[in-house]
Scaffold this motif. Sequence first.
Motif, PDB file in Angstrom:
ATOM      1  N   UNK A 139       0.411  -0.832   0.126  1.00 40.53           N
ATOM      2  CA  UNK A 139      -0.260  -0.059  -0.032  1.00 40.53           C
ATOM      3  C   UNK A 139       1.251   1.368  -0.070  1.00 40.53           C
ATOM      4  N   UNK A 140       0.913   2.368  -1.271  1.00 33.91           N
ATOM      5  CA  UNK A 140       1.205   3.588  -1.293  1.00 33.91           C
ATOM      6  C   UNK A 140       0.308   4.541  -0.449  1.00 33.91           C
ATOM      7  N   UNK A 141       1.045   4.978   0.685  1.00 35.54           N
ATOM      8  CA  UNK A 141      -0.220   6.604   1.164  1.00 35.54           C
ATOM      9  C   UNK A 141       0.598   7.650  -0.058  1.00 35.54           C
ATOM     10  N   UNK A 142      -0.312   8.924   0.037  1.00 38.36           N
ATOM     11  CA  UNK A 142      -0.229  10.078   0.405  1.00 38.36           C
ATOM     12  C   UNK A 142      -0.635  11.426   1.526  1.00 38.36           C
ATOM     13  N   UNK A 143       0.052  11.343   2.627  1.00 37.69           N
ATOM     14  CA  UNK A 143      -0.569  12.799   3.117  1.00 37.69           C
ATOM     15  C   UNK A 143      -0.237  13.781   3.056  1.00 37.69           C
ATOM     16  N   UNK A 144      -0.733  14.583   3.698  1.00 41.30           N
ATOM     17  CA  UNK A 144      -1.102  15.583   2.870  1.00 41.30           C
ATOM     18  C   UNK A 144      -1.699  16.766   3.648  1.00 41.30           C
ATOM     19  N   UNK A 145      -1.222  18.484   3.867  1.00 41.78           N
ATOM     20  CA  UNK A 145      -2.392  19.188   4.222  1.00 41.78           C
ATOM     21  C   UNK A 145      -2.467  19.865   2.631  1.00 41.78           C
ATOM     22  N   UNK A 146      -3.904  19.887   2.835  1.00 37.11           N
ATOM     23  CA  UNK A 146      -4.398  20.355   1.499  1.00 37.11           C
ATOM     24  C   UNK A 146      -5.304  22.061   1.849  1.00 37.11           C
ATOM     25  N   UNK A 147      -5.016  22.842   0.379  1.00 36.47           N
ATOM     26  CA  UNK A 147      -6.207  24.251   1.169  1.00 36.47           C
ATOM     27  C   UNK A 147      -6.824  24.428  -0.375  1.00 36.47           C
ATOM     28  N   UNK A 148      -7.758  23.700  -0.401  1.00 34.28           N
ATOM     29  CA  UNK A 148      -8.558  24.209  -1.780  1.00 34.28           C
ATOM     30  C   UNK A 148      -9.457  25.825  -1.106  1.00 34.28           C
ATOM     31  N   UNK A 149      -9.680  26.522  -2.490  1.00 32.13           N
ATOM     32  CA  UNK A 149      -9.767  27.732  -2.301  1.00 32.13           C
ATOM     33  C   UNK A 149     -11.535  27.329  -3.950  1.00 32.13           C
ATOM     34  N   UNK A 150     -12.244  27.419  -3.411  1.00 28.49           N
ATOM     35  CA  UNK A 150     -13.263  27.616  -4.432  1.00 28.49           C
ATOM     36  C   UNK A 150     -14.250  28.324  -4.586  1.00 28.49           C
ATOM     37  N   UNK A 151     -14.649  29.028  -5.844  1.00 28.22           N
ATOM     38  CA  UNK A 151     -15.410  29.940  -6.017  1.00 28.22           C
ATOM     39  C   UNK A 151     -16.724  29.372  -5.770  1.00 28.22           C
ATOM     40  N   UNK A 152     -17.889  29.642  -5.918  1.00 34.35           N
ATOM     41  CA  UNK A 152     -19.635  28.438  -4.933  1.00 34.35           C
ATOM     42  C   UNK A 152     -19.684  30.158  -5.496  1.00 34.35           C
ATOM     43  N   UNK A 153     -21.412  29.364  -6.882  1.00 32.70           N
ATOM     44  CA  UNK A 153     -22.339  29.563  -6.933  1.00 32.70           C
ATOM     45  C   UNK A 153     -23.220  29.344  -5.967  1.00 32.70           C
ATOM     46  N   UNK A 154     -24.083  29.330  -6.287  1.00 30.34           N
ATOM     47  CA  UNK A 154     -25.771  28.941  -5.729  1.00 30.34           C
ATOM     48  C   UNK A 154     -27.126  29.552  -5.809  1.00 30.34           C
ATOM     49  N   UNK A 155     -28.318  29.205  -5.794  1.00 28.12           N
ATOM     50  CA  UNK A 155     -29.343  29.513  -5.314  1.00 28.12           C
ATOM     51  C   UNK A 155     -30.118  28.741  -4.311  1.00 28.12           C
ATOM     52  N   UNK A 156     -31.057  29.553  -3.401  1.00 26.95           N
ATOM     53  CA  UNK A 156     -31.611  28.976  -2.536  1.00 26.95           C
ATOM     54  C   UNK A 156     -33.087  29.494  -2.143  1.00 26.95           C
ATOM     55  N   UNK A 157     -33.577  28.892  -1.167  1.00 27.98           N
ATOM     56  CA  UNK A 157     -35.034  28.822  -0.677  1.00 27.98           C
ATOM     57  C   UNK A 157     -35.237  29.619   0.328  1.00 27.98           C
TER      58      UNK A 157
END
Length: 192
Positions: A82-100
């Motif tokens: 088994x090979x492993x990848x251990x990391x600190x991930x920093x996602x920065x996402x632009x979000x577009x939503x519509x709601x109720x």
Amino acid sequence: MLMAVAFAMPSNAQIKFGIQAGLNMSNVSVSGGSQGSVSSRTGFFVGPTVKFTLPIVGLGIDASALYDQREGKVENGNQSETIKSQSIQIPINVRYGFGLGSLAEVFAFAGPQFGFNIGGKSSLFNDAAEWTLKSSNLSANIGVGATVAGHLQAKLNYNIALGKTGEANVKTFNQITDAKFNAWQVSLAYFF
């Protein structure tokens, strides 16, 4: 009048802090002289998250700092490791939503993710090969999600590696095999 509007807009922005956790269903792809096959495994991620809602209707930005673990199973003949990848991930996402209203929101998002390795090298097949992670990597996210009652959020996305995640050096054949860890990700977050 334009100056008044420009100064008033940031006051309508909202920032919410929370905690996020989820599963990685890794898809490991290899290239360059592989002597075996790599099958996918399930990993996880967890960490703090922030949601910044812009005053423009439906538009926002999400960012997180996540401990992320991904795995792949390397098979060569009747042996497997088994090979492993251990990391600190920093996602920065632009979000577009519509709601109720404040009851629920459905949204789509996309953006870059920056990863920093915190794992080390792994010896494979009794020192016949060595697995090494890159010190940093870049990937991209694309996905959909929903928020209920302003606090509970569920997301599904695909994380695409934009470069190699690591490499295996097969010492007996003097071959380098590059690997990319792409992943389907399912997560839950709670915002305070």
